[in-house]
Design a protein around this motif. Structure first.
Motif, PDB file in Angstrom:
ATOM      1  N   SER A  27      40.539  31.096  42.712  1.00 51.80           N
ATOM      2  CA  SER A  27      39.428  30.516  41.971  1.00 51.80           C
ATOM      3  C   SER A  27      38.559  31.582  41.304  1.00 51.80           C
ATOM      4  N   TRP A  28      38.415  32.751  41.941  1.00 58.27           N
ATOM      5  CA  TRP A  28      37.562  33.777  41.342  1.00 58.27           C
ATOM      6  C   TRP A  28      38.220  34.424  40.145  1.00 58.27           C
ATOM      7  N   GLU A  29      39.514  34.158  39.883  1.00 59.74           N
ATOM      8  CA  GLU A  29      40.217  34.777  38.769  1.00 59.74           C
ATOM      9  C   GLU A  29      40.183  33.919  37.506  1.00 59.74           C
ATOM     10  N   THR A  30      39.414  32.871  37.511  1.00 60.52           N
ATOM     11  CA  THR A  30      39.494  31.968  36.373  1.00 60.52           C
ATOM     12  C   THR A  30      38.333  32.082  35.411  1.00 60.52           C
ATOM     13  N   SER A  31      38.603  31.866  34.229  1.00 59.53           N
ATOM     14  CA  SER A  31      37.717  31.632  33.067  1.00 59.53           C
ATOM     15  C   SER A  31      37.985  32.389  31.821  1.00 59.53           C
ATOM     16  N   LYS A  84      31.978  29.776  28.846  1.00 59.98           N
ATOM     17  CA  LYS A  84      31.219  30.201  30.028  1.00 59.98           C
ATOM     18  C   LYS A  84      30.572  31.570  29.850  1.00 59.98           C
ATOM     19  N   ILE A  85      31.032  32.335  28.860  1.00 60.15           N
ATOM     20  CA  ILE A  85      30.481  33.674  28.690  1.00 60.15           C
ATOM     21  C   ILE A  85      29.300  33.638  27.717  1.00 60.15           C
ATOM     22  N   VAL A 120      33.786  37.492  37.016  1.00 65.84           N
ATOM     23  CA  VAL A 120      34.682  38.250  36.141  1.00 65.84           C
ATOM     24  C   VAL A 120      35.955  37.444  35.912  1.00 65.84           C
ATOM     25  N   ARG A 121      36.426  37.396  34.673  1.00 67.68           N
ATOM     26  CA  ARG A 121      37.699  36.722  34.419  1.00 67.68           C
ATOM     27  C   ARG A 121      38.833  37.742  34.488  1.00 67.68           C
ATOM     28  N   LEU A 122      39.665  37.579  35.488  1.00 65.59           N
ATOM     29  CA  LEU A 122      40.844  38.421  35.688  1.00 65.59           C
ATOM     30  C   LEU A 122      42.003  37.476  35.972  1.00 65.59           C
ATOM     31  N   GLU A 123      42.790  37.178  34.958  1.00 67.77           N
ATOM     32  CA  GLU A 123      43.910  36.264  35.155  1.00 67.77           C
ATOM     33  C   GLU A 123      44.888  36.355  33.995  1.00 67.77           C
ATOM     34  N   PRO A 134      52.085  36.244  26.158  1.00 69.41           N
ATOM     35  CA  PRO A 134      51.411  36.500  27.445  1.00 69.41           C
ATOM     36  C   PRO A 134      50.119  37.277  27.241  1.00 69.41           C
ATOM     37  N   VAL A 135      49.056  36.795  27.874  1.00 65.88           N
ATOM     38  CA  VAL A 135      47.740  37.437  27.767  1.00 65.88           C
ATOM     39  C   VAL A 135      47.205  37.690  29.172  1.00 65.88           C
ATOM     40  N   VAL A 136      46.632  38.878  29.374  1.00 65.21           N
ATOM     41  CA  VAL A 136      45.882  39.169  30.600  1.00 65.21           C
ATOM     42  C   VAL A 136      44.417  39.297  30.200  1.00 65.21           C
TER      43      VAL A 136
END
Length: 381
Positions: free
Chosen positions: A18-22, A235-236, A324-327, A339-341
């Protein structure tokens, strides 16, 4: 931007938590095949969008840890025009409500260890990394007297009664030594490492991540506030920060009010006085009244600052979101896949957390690389 799907990782890879989303990135004019026609056929082409501390540190990490890749950093703004150039750069981390504390501590410790190695090397001056001791002071005793990062910084302890006499309006405090990483020196230092590892640095404004397809196999989105457009991330939002850079060479210790709004951070060539935290404010022009108020607040904590000279105003917009968005994300449009990180949304904690989150982003990039190498015919790589 087309529909998006979760990008599958290698077999057994953990799902995004859940913390990796957005949702970030900038703009691009389209690369010609001539940039890449001499590359080995199995090279994975990676574009990093954004050239602040996130983009450059991620590019360095990828070039070190993911073999068989070409790296191109593209952005419309580079140092000294980035938010990272305005940041005070003190390693005193914020707390992200949507992220587990142990994960935040990991990011901070990895960043601290990385910069501590630099400060103990011949690179310290060029990289703009120094050790600074000082105090964080409170007007009331905090519910959490020992923060999660206390054993990462050096010599953390409660302030003595004699130390607190310097701050008569405050009743409690922390004393410790931490690191200061100065963006105007550190960003060029990172850029040199990107180039030294064979990476390209290109000035382009990206309006849509699809502009990078098919010239690149993977995109790493480190565009900060640009992610509102590039990743459709509502969200940002900006949190405006105004600071003063002053000459006060007699000030040797940092002082930080626990609110984080008032601070005095001595650096290599000047002292940073702050600050503001104005949510949703996009104005990059300094406000003279705010500058007067900042100076007044800082002088209340350190009266000798009334003798400060050569005052310069700086404004930066912190790219802020609940976490933080990390996904990973797989963009899909007709038969095309990209593909996007995503790696952005650090708010006021960018420099304090950057290396730890860059390592995490690099692990996600490596998962994407493994999938491409497993599923794509070699002739297409």
């Amino acid at each position: 931007m087309g529909s998006s799907f979760a990008f599958p990782g290698p077999q057994g890879a953990r799902p995004a938590t859940s913390w990796e989303t957005s949702a970030g990135a900038r703009a691009f004019c389209g690369f010609q095949g001539c940039f890449f026609r001499d590359r080995p056929m199995d090279t994975i082409r990676i574009a990093v969008v954004g050239a602040g501390v996130m983009g450059l540190s991620t590019a360095v990490c990828i070039s070190k840890m993911v073999p068989g890749c070409s790296i191109t950093v593209t952005s419309d703004k580079f140092t000294p025009e980035t938010t990272s150039d305005v940041a005070a750069g003190m390693l005193i981390p914020p707390t992200y409500p949507d992220t587990p504390i142990q994960k935040q501590k990991q990011w901070f410790k990895e960043t601290f260890d990385h910069l501590f190695a630099i400060v103990n090397s011949a690179e310290a001056e060029d990289a703009g990394v120094i050790l600074v001791s000082g105090w964080q002071i409170f007007q009331s005793i905090p519910t959490e007297e020992v923060p999660y990062w206390a054993d990462v910084v050096l010599g953390f302890r409660k302030m003595t009664k004699d130390e607190l006499k310097k701050f008569p309006q405050h009743v409690f405090g922390h004393a410790f030594t931490t690191l200061k990483c100065e963006g105007p020196a550190y960003l060029p230092w990172l850029q040199k490492r990107v180039k030294g590892n064979g990476g390209l640095i290109l000035t382009r404004r990206i309006e849509d991540l699809w502009e990078l397809h098919p010239s690149f196999d993977i995109v790493v989105n480190c565009s900060g506030l640009g992610s509102r457009q590039l990743a459709g991330d509502s969200k940002i939002f900006p949190v405006r920060g105004q600071v003063l850079k002053v000459q006060a060479p007699w000030v040797k210790h940092f002082i930080r009010d626990s609110s984080g709004l008032t601070y005095i951070y001595p650096g290599v060539s000047n002292v940073t006085l702050g600050g503001t935290r104005q949510k949703g404010d996009w104005n990059l022009s300094p406000d003279a009244e705010i500058s007067k108020e900042i100076l007044s607040r800082c002088c209340a904590l350190e009266p000798s600052l009334r003798g400060a000279y050569d005052l310069r105003e700086k404004v930066g917009l912190r790219p802020t979101r609940p976490g933080v968005r990390l996904e990973k994300e797989l963009l899909a449009q007709d038969s095309r896949r990209l593909p996007v990180v995503h790696h952005y949304g650090h708010g006021s904690g960018g420099i304090a957390m950057h290396w730890g989150t860059a390592l995490e982003a690099t692990r996600l990039v490596n998962e994407c690389v493994q999938v491409l190498r497993t599923h794509a015919p070699k002739s297409k790589l």
